[in-house]
Design an enzyme around this catalytic site. Structure first.
Site, PDB file in Angstrom:
ATOM      1  N   HIS A   1       0.799  -1.310  -0.076  1.00  0.00           N
ATOM      2  CA  HIS A   1      -0.101   0.135   0.012  1.00  0.00           C
ATOM      3  C   HIS A   1       0.897   1.140  -0.025  1.00  0.00           C
ATOM      4  CE1 HIS A   1      -3.139  -2.711   2.301  1.00  0.00           C
ATOM      5  NE2 HIS A   1      -3.486  -2.497   1.106  1.00  0.00           N
TER       6      HIS A   1
ATOM      7  N   LYS B   1     -16.823  -6.644   6.790  1.00  0.00           N
ATOM      8  CA  LYS B   1     -15.658  -7.306   6.514  1.00  0.00           C
ATOM      9  C   LYS B   1     -15.019  -7.570   7.664  1.00  0.00           C
ATOM     10  CE  LYS B   1     -13.380  -5.914   1.964  1.00  0.00           C
ATOM     11  NZ  LYS B   1     -12.209  -5.064   1.428  1.00  0.00           N
TER      12      LYS B   1
ATOM     13  N   ARG C   1      -2.449  -6.176  -8.282  1.00  0.00           N
ATOM     14  CA  ARG C   1      -1.316  -7.175  -7.878  1.00  0.00           C
ATOM     15  C   ARG C   1      -1.281  -8.389  -8.755  1.00  0.00           C
ATOM     16  NH1 ARG C   1      -3.371  -7.779  -1.998  1.00  0.00           N
ATOM     17  NH2 ARG C   1      -5.215  -7.143  -2.860  1.00  0.00           N
TER      18      ARG C   1
ATOM     19  N   SER D   1      -2.956  -7.525   3.083  1.00  0.00           N
ATOM     20  CA  SER D   1      -3.279  -7.343   4.493  1.00  0.00           C
ATOM     21  C   SER D   1      -3.409  -8.600   5.222  1.00  0.00           C
ATOM     22  CB  SER D   1      -4.306  -6.354   4.754  1.00  0.00           C
ATOM     23  OG  SER D   1      -3.977  -5.151   4.237  1.00  0.00           O
TER      24      SER D   1
HETATM   25  P1  ADP Z   1      -5.934  -5.879   0.827  1.00  0.00           P
HETATM   26  O1  ADP Z   1      -6.345  -6.545  -0.606  1.00  0.00           O
HETATM   27  O2  ADP Z   1      -4.561  -6.358   1.018  1.00  0.00           O
HETATM   28  O3  ADP Z   1      -6.735  -6.513   1.773  1.00  0.00           O
HETATM   29  P2  ADP Z   1      -7.108  -3.273   0.552  1.00  0.00           P
HETATM   30  O4  ADP Z   1      -8.460  -3.595   0.569  1.00  0.00           O
HETATM   31  O5  ADP Z   1      -6.719  -2.277   1.839  1.00  0.00           O
HETATM   32  O6  ADP Z   1      -5.964  -4.694   0.599  1.00  0.00           O
HETATM   33  O7  ADP Z   1      -6.580  -2.715  -0.583  1.00  0.00           O
HETATM   34  C1  ADP Z   1      -6.661  -1.386  -1.117  1.00  0.00           C
HETATM   35  C2  ADP Z   1      -5.929  -1.297  -2.328  1.00  0.00           C
HETATM   36  O8  ADP Z   1      -4.770  -1.595  -2.263  1.00  0.00           O
HETATM   37  C3  ADP Z   1      -6.454  -2.025  -3.517  1.00  0.00           C
HETATM   38  O9  ADP Z   1      -6.567  -1.421  -4.684  1.00  0.00           O
HETATM   39  C4  ADP Z   1      -5.729  -3.194  -3.555  1.00  0.00           C
HETATM   40  O10 ADP Z   1      -5.338  -3.743  -5.037  1.00  0.00           O
HETATM   41  C5  ADP Z   1      -4.276  -2.463  -3.079  1.00  0.00           C
HETATM   42  N1  ADP Z   1      -3.229  -3.486  -2.761  1.00  0.00           N
HETATM   43  C6  ADP Z   1      -3.300  -3.985  -1.903  1.00  0.00           C
HETATM   44  N2  ADP Z   1      -2.091  -4.873  -1.688  1.00  0.00           N
HETATM   45  C7  ADP Z   1      -1.209  -4.332  -2.795  1.00  0.00           C
HETATM   46  C8  ADP Z   1       0.153  -4.614  -3.024  1.00  0.00           C
HETATM   47  N3  ADP Z   1       0.732  -5.389  -2.411  1.00  0.00           N
HETATM   48  N4  ADP Z   1       0.663  -4.034  -4.022  1.00  0.00           N
HETATM   49  C9  ADP Z   1      -0.304  -3.401  -4.861  1.00  0.00           C
HETATM   50  N5  ADP Z   1      -1.544  -2.752  -4.510  1.00  0.00           N
HETATM   51  C10 ADP Z   1      -2.061  -3.177  -3.277  1.00  0.00           C
END
Ligand code: ADP
Length: 163
Positions: free
Chosen positions: A17, A41, A94, A132
């Site tokens: 992130h 969630k 990703r 996460s």
């Molecule tokens: P997660 O999918 O890790 O639970 P979130 O819902 O917090 O995460 O994700 C928020 C945004 O960050 C989304 O657009 C997700 O695709 C992106 N994201 C999460 N992890 C990564 C990563 N390792 N590299 C690039 N983008 C990421």
């Protein structure tokens, strides 16, 4: 002013992130990192904790611009984006597995407001495996999360999740 919104659960924020935040902040005049409440969630960390983690992580970085704000949102993302007068939603991708869901969300948001664009940023290859949920799984089983999350939030994560 070109305002972007980067939404997510950030439960907790990972180095993946942070990498997206850093890169996206260079493309916008202002970047709002929007932490979604979404209790459905069943997040491991409260919104306040997640925001605090982000604050700490961003202040730790020297290469981060001063055009980043962190806010909480609940309900529809598109309403938050409009309220903030933003025109861009930033999403990270990703793997192909992210694509289907993000594709649907981007088209739905376009339907709700055609003036707002979703921009996808490809993950930095070194964080392509990082999520996460993986961080939480490792922490809950007593593994090391070094290098996966910013240094300043390692201890509070372990304190809360380690059995
Ligand atoms: P997660 O999918 O890790 O639970 P979130 O819902 O917090 O995460 O994700 C928020 C945004 O960050 C989304 O657009 C997700 O695709 C992106 N994201 C999460 N992890 C990564 C990563 N390792 N590299 C690039 N983008 C990421």
């Amino acid at each position: 002013m070109n305002i972007g919104v980067y939404p997510g659960s950030f439960d907790p924020v990972t180095n993946g992130h942070i990498d997206i935040i850093c890169r996206a902040s260079k493309l916008c005049d202002k970047l709002i990192v929007a932490v979604g409440s979404n209790e459905a969630k069943k997040p491991a960390f409260t919104v306040q904790e997640r925001i605090e983690f982000l604050r700490c992580a961003l202040s730790e970085r020297q290469d981060m611009g001063n055009n980043i704000e962190i806010e909480n949102f609940s309900n529809l993302l598109i309403d938050f984006v409009k309220k903030k007068k933003a025109k861009i939603i930033i999403k990270g991708l990703r793997a192909v597995s992210d694509f289907e869901y993000e594709f649907q969300m981007a088209l739905l948001n376009k339907q709700l407001d055609s003036g707002i664009e979703t921009l996808f940023m490809m993950t930095n290859v070194i964080y392509a495996y990082l999520s996460s949920s993986a961080v939480k799984e490792i922490a809950r089983n007593g593994g090391k999360i070094d290098g996966l999350v910013p240094d300043c939030i390692k201890d509070p994560i372990m304190k809360k999740l380690k059995p």
